[in-house]
Design a protein around this motif. Structure first.
Motif, PDB file in Angstrom:
ATOM      1  N   ILE A 177      -5.714  -6.877   5.575  1.00  0.00           N
ATOM      2  CA  ILE A 177      -6.315  -7.334   4.309  1.00  0.00           C
ATOM      3  C   ILE A 177      -6.396  -6.178   3.325  1.00  0.00           C
ATOM      4  O   ILE A 177      -6.034  -6.285   2.165  1.00  0.00           O
ATOM      5  CB  ILE A 177      -7.729  -7.921   4.547  1.00  0.00           C
ATOM      6  CG1 ILE A 177      -7.617  -9.227   5.313  1.00  0.00           C
ATOM      7  CG2 ILE A 177      -8.465  -8.145   3.220  1.00  0.00           C
ATOM      8  CD1 ILE A 177      -8.946  -9.830   5.702  1.00  0.00           C
ATOM      9  N   TYR A 178      -6.832  -5.039   3.838  1.00  0.00           N
ATOM     10  CA  TYR A 178      -7.000  -3.878   2.986  1.00  0.00           C
ATOM     11  C   TYR A 178      -5.651  -3.495   2.365  1.00  0.00           C
ATOM     12  O   TYR A 178      -5.528  -3.281   1.162  1.00  0.00           O
ATOM     13  CB  TYR A 178      -7.571  -2.708   3.793  1.00  0.00           C
ATOM     14  CG  TYR A 178      -7.863  -1.515   2.929  1.00  0.00           C
ATOM     15  CD1 TYR A 178      -7.031  -0.400   2.974  1.00  0.00           C
ATOM     16  CD2 TYR A 178      -8.937  -1.525   2.044  1.00  0.00           C
ATOM     17  CE1 TYR A 178      -7.284   0.685   2.159  1.00  0.00           C
ATOM     18  CE2 TYR A 178      -9.188  -0.452   1.223  1.00  0.00           C
ATOM     19  CZ  TYR A 178      -8.361   0.665   1.288  1.00  0.00           C
ATOM     20  OH  TYR A 178      -8.598   1.741   0.474  1.00  0.00           O
ATOM     21  N   ALA A 179      -4.625  -3.488   3.230  1.00  0.00           N
ATOM     22  CA  ALA A 179      -3.297  -3.121   2.760  1.00  0.00           C
ATOM     23  C   ALA A 179      -2.815  -4.099   1.682  1.00  0.00           C
ATOM     24  O   ALA A 179      -2.252  -3.715   0.666  1.00  0.00           O
ATOM     25  CB  ALA A 179      -2.317  -3.107   3.928  1.00  0.00           C
ATOM     26  N   CYS A 180      -3.076  -5.370   1.955  1.00  0.00           N
ATOM     27  CA  CYS A 180      -2.652  -6.382   0.992  1.00  0.00           C
ATOM     28  C   CYS A 180      -3.331  -6.172  -0.347  1.00  0.00           C
ATOM     29  O   CYS A 180      -2.726  -6.255  -1.396  1.00  0.00           O
ATOM     30  CB  CYS A 180      -3.006  -7.783   1.471  1.00  0.00           C
ATOM     31  SG  CYS A 180      -1.848  -8.365   2.676  1.00  0.00           S
ATOM     32  N   LYS A 181      -4.645  -5.881  -0.270  1.00  0.00           N
ATOM     33  CA  LYS A 181      -5.414  -5.691  -1.488  1.00  0.00           C
ATOM     34  C   LYS A 181      -4.802  -4.544  -2.289  1.00  0.00           C
ATOM     35  O   LYS A 181      -4.586  -4.649  -3.495  1.00  0.00           O
ATOM     36  CB  LYS A 181      -6.861  -5.364  -1.115  1.00  0.00           C
ATOM     37  CG  LYS A 181      -7.790  -5.341  -2.304  1.00  0.00           C
ATOM     38  CD  LYS A 181      -9.222  -5.593  -1.870  1.00  0.00           C
ATOM     39  CE  LYS A 181     -10.180  -5.369  -3.022  1.00  0.00           C
ATOM     40  NZ  LYS A 181     -10.668  -3.986  -3.058  1.00  0.00           N
ATOM     41  N   ASP A 182      -4.489  -3.503  -1.551  1.00  0.00           N
ATOM     42  CA  ASP A 182      -3.872  -2.353  -2.188  1.00  0.00           C
ATOM     43  C   ASP A 182      -2.581  -2.756  -2.904  1.00  0.00           C
ATOM     44  O   ASP A 182      -2.315  -2.366  -4.035  1.00  0.00           O
ATOM     45  CB  ASP A 182      -3.557  -1.312  -1.108  1.00  0.00           C
ATOM     46  CG  ASP A 182      -3.839   0.084  -1.628  1.00  0.00           C
ATOM     47  OD1 ASP A 182      -3.746   1.014  -0.845  1.00  0.00           O
ATOM     48  OD2 ASP A 182      -4.151   0.201  -2.841  1.00  0.00           O
ATOM     49  N   GLU A 183      -1.842  -3.588  -2.202  1.00  0.00           N
ATOM     50  CA  GLU A 183      -0.566  -3.993  -2.756  1.00  0.00           C
ATOM     51  C   GLU A 183      -0.780  -4.827  -4.030  1.00  0.00           C
ATOM     52  O   GLU A 183      -0.089  -4.650  -5.009  1.00  0.00           O
ATOM     53  CB  GLU A 183       0.170  -4.817  -1.706  1.00  0.00           C
ATOM     54  CG  GLU A 183       1.673  -4.777  -1.878  1.00  0.00           C
ATOM     55  CD  GLU A 183       2.330  -5.568  -0.777  1.00  0.00           C
ATOM     56  OE1 GLU A 183       2.122  -5.226   0.390  1.00  0.00           O
ATOM     57  OE2 GLU A 183       3.004  -6.546  -1.095  1.00  0.00           O
ATOM     58  N   VAL A 184      -1.809  -5.712  -3.969  1.00  0.00           N
ATOM     59  CA  VAL A 184      -2.125  -6.521  -5.144  1.00  0.00           C
ATOM     60  C   VAL A 184      -2.469  -5.602  -6.312  1.00  0.00           C
ATOM     61  O   VAL A 184      -2.027  -5.799  -7.432  1.00  0.00           O
ATOM     62  CB  VAL A 184      -3.299  -7.491  -4.863  1.00  0.00           C
ATOM     63  CG1 VAL A 184      -3.773  -8.146  -6.156  1.00  0.00           C
ATOM     64  CG2 VAL A 184      -2.862  -8.546  -3.880  1.00  0.00           C
ATOM     65  N   MET A 185      -3.234  -4.554  -6.021  1.00  0.00           N
ATOM     66  CA  MET A 185      -3.599  -3.642  -7.090  1.00  0.00           C
ATOM     67  C   MET A 185      -2.366  -2.977  -7.672  1.00  0.00           C
ATOM     68  O   MET A 185      -2.249  -2.808  -8.874  1.00  0.00           O
ATOM     69  CB  MET A 185      -4.587  -2.604  -6.587  1.00  0.00           C
ATOM     70  CG  MET A 185      -6.019  -3.149  -6.565  1.00  0.00           C
ATOM     71  SD  MET A 185      -7.164  -2.055  -5.786  1.00  0.00           S
ATOM     72  CE  MET A 185      -7.333  -0.837  -7.079  1.00  0.00           C
ATOM     73  N   ASN A 186      -1.407  -2.657  -6.794  1.00  0.00           N
ATOM     74  CA  ASN A 186      -0.170  -2.104  -7.318  1.00  0.00           C
ATOM     75  C   ASN A 186       0.533  -3.129  -8.182  1.00  0.00           C
ATOM     76  O   ASN A 186       1.092  -2.811  -9.211  1.00  0.00           O
ATOM     77  CB  ASN A 186       0.755  -1.681  -6.166  1.00  0.00           C
ATOM     78  CG  ASN A 186       0.302  -0.342  -5.612  1.00  0.00           C
ATOM     79  OD1 ASN A 186      -0.337   0.421  -6.332  1.00  0.00           O
ATOM     80  ND2 ASN A 186       0.596  -0.094  -4.352  1.00  0.00           N
ATOM     81  N   GLU A 187       0.468  -4.349  -7.744  1.00  0.00           N
ATOM     82  CA  GLU A 187       1.116  -5.401  -8.514  1.00  0.00           C
ATOM     83  C   GLU A 187       0.473  -5.558  -9.885  1.00  0.00           C
ATOM     84  O   GLU A 187       1.121  -5.983 -10.814  1.00  0.00           O
ATOM     85  CB  GLU A 187       1.016  -6.734  -7.771  1.00  0.00           C
ATOM     86  CG  GLU A 187       2.219  -7.008  -6.918  1.00  0.00           C
ATOM     87  CD  GLU A 187       2.070  -8.305  -6.151  1.00  0.00           C
ATOM     88  OE1 GLU A 187       1.208  -9.119  -6.535  1.00  0.00           O
ATOM     89  OE2 GLU A 187       2.795  -8.472  -5.176  1.00  0.00           O
ATOM     90  N   GLY A 188      -0.801  -5.200  -9.940  1.00  0.00           N
ATOM     91  CA  GLY A 188      -1.499  -5.294 -11.217  1.00  0.00           C
ATOM     92  C   GLY A 188      -0.960  -4.331 -12.253  1.00  0.00           C
ATOM     93  O   GLY A 188      -1.294  -4.414 -13.437  1.00  0.00           O
ATOM     94  N   ASP A 189      -0.131  -3.431 -11.817  1.00  0.00           N
ATOM     95  CA  ASP A 189       0.447  -2.456 -12.738  1.00  0.00           C
ATOM     96  C   ASP A 189       1.383  -3.159 -13.721  1.00  0.00           C
ATOM     97  O   ASP A 189       2.232  -3.955 -13.337  1.00  0.00           O
ATOM     98  CB  ASP A 189       1.212  -1.403 -11.932  1.00  0.00           C
ATOM     99  CG  ASP A 189       1.912  -0.432 -12.845  1.00  0.00           C
ATOM    100  OD1 ASP A 189       1.347  -0.114 -13.905  1.00  0.00           O
ATOM    101  OD2 ASP A 189       3.035  -0.010 -12.510  1.00  0.00           O
ATOM    102  N   LEU A 190       1.190  -2.870 -14.995  1.00  0.00           N
ATOM    103  CA  LEU A 190       2.008  -3.531 -16.024  1.00  0.00           C
ATOM    104  C   LEU A 190       2.806  -2.509 -16.820  1.00  0.00           C
ATOM    105  O   LEU A 190       3.563  -2.863 -17.720  1.00  0.00           O
ATOM    106  CB  LEU A 190       1.101  -4.307 -16.990  1.00  0.00           C
ATOM    107  CG  LEU A 190       0.286  -5.462 -16.405  1.00  0.00           C
ATOM    108  CD1 LEU A 190      -0.770  -5.921 -17.405  1.00  0.00           C
ATOM    109  CD2 LEU A 190       1.195  -6.624 -16.036  1.00  0.00           C
TER     110      LEU A 190
END
Lengths: 370, 262
Positions: free
Chosen positions: A17-30
């Protein structure tokens, strides 16, 4: 499954879950999306005042288009049923036909929906009572208002952050580097940008006469002279004092005598009085534009007059004035005008010249979801 | 406190050196000028108000409800130069409130960046000076005082310079059933008032003036002639300026100036 295995499994799940969250945050990069906004050039009719645009919210093509989507998108209401355009309907002069606004789930508001035509020119406060000063500020109120869209702003922002298309559009309009920079200020700015391009009236018959492209008929000319008190030989209708060209509005707070009360504090809606706290401001409301009134019905802050004929009859009668002059703050220009049926007819002929529907074919003002 | 009267100046003899625009950033020391307005009626100096009665020359009671005006080229001057502090301001003097502790009303203007120095006169116009009156609201962006559409009168090709509105108790029954509305405009009604008053603006300091406007004197001239309100309750149309000219010609007597502090 033994206990130890269970713990390890839980640990792994949490790690995942933690890793996924991290990945989502990376995805938030615009930041990889190009930010290259193009200035939006307002088309203001000849002879109209310049519109004041806040320095920190210049009009851009991207900002306007984002604002346009938001304006027409029910995503900003609690149950996804209502958008700004539900009440501010373009075909109805960015107002609606209800006497009193109807919001989410049929909730009844307290006042008539205002027309947003030429709203960007209003510099003396917004709403019927001037309770808010800027379009940016006003853009957030309806979202949270329980009788309008009833959506907490945090929730609205979250929905936009979770929305891929909006995230990209916020980046393109405002250059944010990450979705979590989407906030209420940017939401307000985008909505305000869109509302500033709602300009109409430049192609009305009246403006064409002013530019020399058309001429008044005798009846229209008579009506115009009554409207502006321009000719000693025709009856003064006094309208222009409060609804003057080109915007047919002076944006001031006035009691125009529509509500029959004997005391100032008896006004069912205190209007300006609630904003200033002054007794003598009770029952005062902001003057509004007459442009495109033909697209609307149910006039005044409480929608009390269904038709323009009703409105004109009100002014002709002199309205309601309390008997006690101490309780009277009705403007002195409201008095029995004594126009006869021919004069009323000519005034109506003039008022019908204020319609300009060309804004409806402006692609930037159309519902993007259709 | 010394009370000074204004005299009306013939625009012909005016040489104005405009100092507004060439700002503070050239290092000239500046101060602030505050101008308080006291809109009154008659000898007793009662503040005008929509609920206060005064007695009018016709024998009836009167109430003054609105008194708005443009003030053009508000200036301070010396024998050799005039400094324009503001080209145009709009003041609405109706329904004033007096702060009893200071003796000042809530109607005032604050002019910043006034070049420090000693001046010998204070001057302003009532109305919109001709060079600005040739423009229209569309020449200004929407929050400028001259963008106020309700103050431009197409039929005159002019701004409305001043609005004086109120009610007269024509039937002496306390109902004040006669409204009056006098709006002036057009270049020929622009009036410049000057008061010769030694006045100092000190660096970083505030100088305070008070302008008292006696509305009784607006409606009655020095010969005791007065506006027949019942006869002409409304005057704002083109072509007949006699009544508003009568009022404009009374400005010099109706306005007086006091220096409060410097």
């Amino acid at each position: 499954m033994n206990f130890r295995f269970g713990l390890v499994f839980l640990f792994l799940v949490m790690l995942f879950i933690y890793a996924c969250k991290d990945e989502v945050m990376n995805e938030g990069d615009l930041s990889f999306i190009p930010f290259d906004p193009v200035e939006y050039k307002l088309e203001i009719p000849e002879g109209w005042p310049q519109m004041e645009i806040p320095e920190d919210n210049p009009l851009t093509y991207e900002g306007v288009q984002l604002g346009r989507r938001l304006f027409f998108d029910p995503i900003l209401s609690l149950d996804n049923t209502i958008s700004c355009a539900t009440c501010h309907v373009p075909e109805k002069g960015f107002s609606d036909n209800n006497p009193i606004a109807v919001g989410i789930g049929g909730a009844l508001g307290t006042r008539k929906t205002m027309s947003l035509i030429n709203v960007g020119f209003n510099q003396n406060g917004l709403l019927w009572d001037g309770a808010v000063m800027t379009l940016e500020e006003q853009s957030l109120h309806p979202i949270e208002d329980p009788v309008e869209m009833n959506l907490p702003l945090e929730e609205a922002i979250q929905r936009l952050r979770d929305h891929e298309d909006y995230s990209v559009r916020f980046r393109k309009a405002f250059g944010i580097g990450n979705v979590d920079e989407i906030n209420k200020d940017l939401l307000a700015k985008a909505l305000a940008q869109f509302q500033r391009i709602i300009i109409a009236g430049g192609e009305s018959q009246f403006e064409k006469v002013m530019r020399g492209e058309l001429s008044f008929t005798d009846e229209q000319l008579n009506g115009w002279e009554m409207f502006t008190d321009a000719n000693r030989l025709v009856v003064d209708a006094e309208c222009a004092h409060c609804h003057i060209r080109p915007l047919f509005n002076i944006n001031e707070y006035i009691n125009n005598g529509i509500t029959p009360v004997e005391r100032l504090f008896d006004h069912p809606d205190p209007g300006r009085g609630a904003v200033t706290g002054r007794e003598r401001d009770y029952g005062k409301f902001r003057t509004v534009t007459l442009i495109n009134w033909e697209l609307r019905k149910n006039f005044m802050h409480d929608g009390r007059f269904e038709t323009m004929e009703d409105v004109v009859n009100h002014y002709n009668s002199g309205g309601h004035r309390p008997t006690n002059p101490d309780e009277d703050n009705v403007d002195l220009l409201i008095y029995p005008l004594n126009m006869d049926e021919f004069e009323l007819h000519d005034l109506m002929e003039f008022l019908r010249m204020l319609t300009d529907t060309t804004f409806l074919s402006n692609p930037d003002l159309q519902n993007p979801f259709l | 406190m010394n009370k000074l009267h204004f005299f009306i100046l013939l625009p012909l003899f005016l040489f104005v050196f405009s100092a507004c625009g060439d700002d503070d950033d050239n290092g000239t020391p500046t101060g602030t000028l505050e101008i308080f307005f006291e809109p009154i009626y008659g000898e007793d100096r009662g503040l005008i108000s929509p609920t206060t009665n005064f007695s009018y020359a016709s024998g009836n009671d009167i109430r003054v409800i609105r008194s708005d005006m443009y003030l053009g080229n508000i200036s301070l001057g010396t024998a050799s130069a005039t400094t324009v502090l503001s080209e145009i301001e709009y003041v609405s003097l109706g329904e004033p409130k007096m702060d009893e502790s200071t003796g000042l009303t809530d109607k005032f203007l604050v002019l910043n960046n006034v070049p420090a120095g000693s001046y010998s006169f204070f001057e302003f116009g009532i109305g919109v000076p001709p060079e600005l009156n040739s423009k229209t609201p569309s020449d200004f962006s929407s929050s400028h005082p001259l963008a106020r559409g309700g103050n431009y009168w197409d039929a005159w090709d002019s701004y409305i310079f001043a609005k004086l509105e109120g009610r007269l108790d024509v039937n002496d029954d306390g109902l004040f059933s006669q409204n009056f509305i006098y709006h002036s405009g057009q270049d020929e009604l622009y009036r410049i008032l000057r008061a010769n008053i030694p006045l100092t603006i000190s660096e970083g300091g505030t100088t305070r003036l008070k302008i008292v406007i006696d509305h009784e004197k607006l409606l009655i001239n020095e010969d005791g002639e007065f506006v027949d309100i019942e006869e002409t309750p409304i005057d704002h149309s083109a072509g007949d300026l006699a009544l508003v000219r009568f009022i404009a010609d009374n400005y010099g007597r109706a306005f007086s100036l006091e220096l409060l502090s410097q």
